[in-house]
Scaffold this active site. Structure first.
Site, PDB file in Angstrom:
ATOM      1  NE  ARG A 140      -4.053  -0.326   0.945  1.00  0.00           N
ATOM      2  CZ  ARG A 140      -4.828  -0.222  -0.135  1.00  0.00           C
ATOM      3  NH1 ARG A 140      -4.990   0.933  -0.743  1.00  0.00           N
ATOM      4  NH2 ARG A 140      -5.457  -1.276  -0.608  1.00  0.00           N
ATOM      5  CG  HIS A 149      -1.208   1.468  -4.851  1.00  0.00           C
ATOM      6  ND1 HIS A 149      -2.218   2.264  -4.346  1.00  0.00           N
ATOM      7  CD2 HIS A 149      -1.572   1.154  -6.111  1.00  0.00           C
ATOM      8  CE1 HIS A 149      -3.148   2.411  -5.283  1.00  0.00           C
ATOM      9  NE2 HIS A 149      -2.776   1.748  -6.360  1.00  0.00           N
TER      10      HIS A 149
END
Length: 194
Positions: free
Chosen positions: A35, A38
């Protein structure tokens, strides 16, 4: 937490995983690493982040049990979805030897007490102030950004022995700090996987 993942996000993660093998990470560490990578489109975070799976598991449980989440700036809070956060920056005042960010951390601690998850993504002085308090955090996500104090404050966090997510470099910021918390928020609980 039931969450519908948009097809664009699914494709983005597919591409991320095609470029970066994260299968060797334990589940919560993998969720945090992916995450964060990302959120910044920066593959280097995979080698820059410092996490501990056991600490993440305790934080995950506390988060899903309703532990308070404190952020250093509203930008971090805005990035944390589906969860209320505490940010006292608007109430804080700078003084001699005390930044507004540090004062906001004091105010937040007075409000929530021990046992919170702290998400610092902007101000190294906020992280430094947290380390002076007896906050007994469940987890400190210490990812402040910058060329002045960021590396040092994150090193001090790791040396403190507090449960933490940090990184070694100057990189950081509101988006990646919020992403690290969201990774724990989105990761299923054992009840959700049954």
């Amino acid at each position: 937490m039931n969450r519908v993942v948009h097809p664009i996000e699914q494709e983005s993660y597919r591409r991320l995983r095609a470029r970066l093998d994260t299968t060797h990470f334990p589940p919560l560490t993998r969720a945090v690493v992916e995450r964060v990578v990302h959120s910044a489109a920066d593959l280097e975070y995979a080698a820059d982040l410092v996490t501990d799976e056991g600490q993440l598991a305790k934080a995950h449980a506390a988060l899903h049990a309703g532990a308070p989440v404190v952020v250093d700036v509203e930008m971090v809070g805005a990035g944390i979805t589906r969860r209320e956060t505490v940010c006292r920056l608007r109430d804080a005042v700078a003084g001699p030897g005390l930044t507004r960010s540090a004062h906001a951390i004091r105010l937040a601690y007075e409000q929530v007490g021990p046992g919170a998850l702290w998400v610092i993504g902007n101000a190294p002085t906020a992280l430094e102030e947290l380390l002076t308090l007896d906050a007994a955090p469940v987890l400190v996500i210490g990812l402040p950004v910058g060329f002045v104090g960021a590396v040092e404050s994150k090193a001090a966090l790791r040396e403190s022995g507090l449960p933490a997510v940090s990184n070694v470099s100057e990189k950081g910021g509101s988006a990646v700090a919020a992403a690290a918390l969201n990774a724990l928020l989105y990761h299923p609980t054992s009840e959700e996987t049954l």
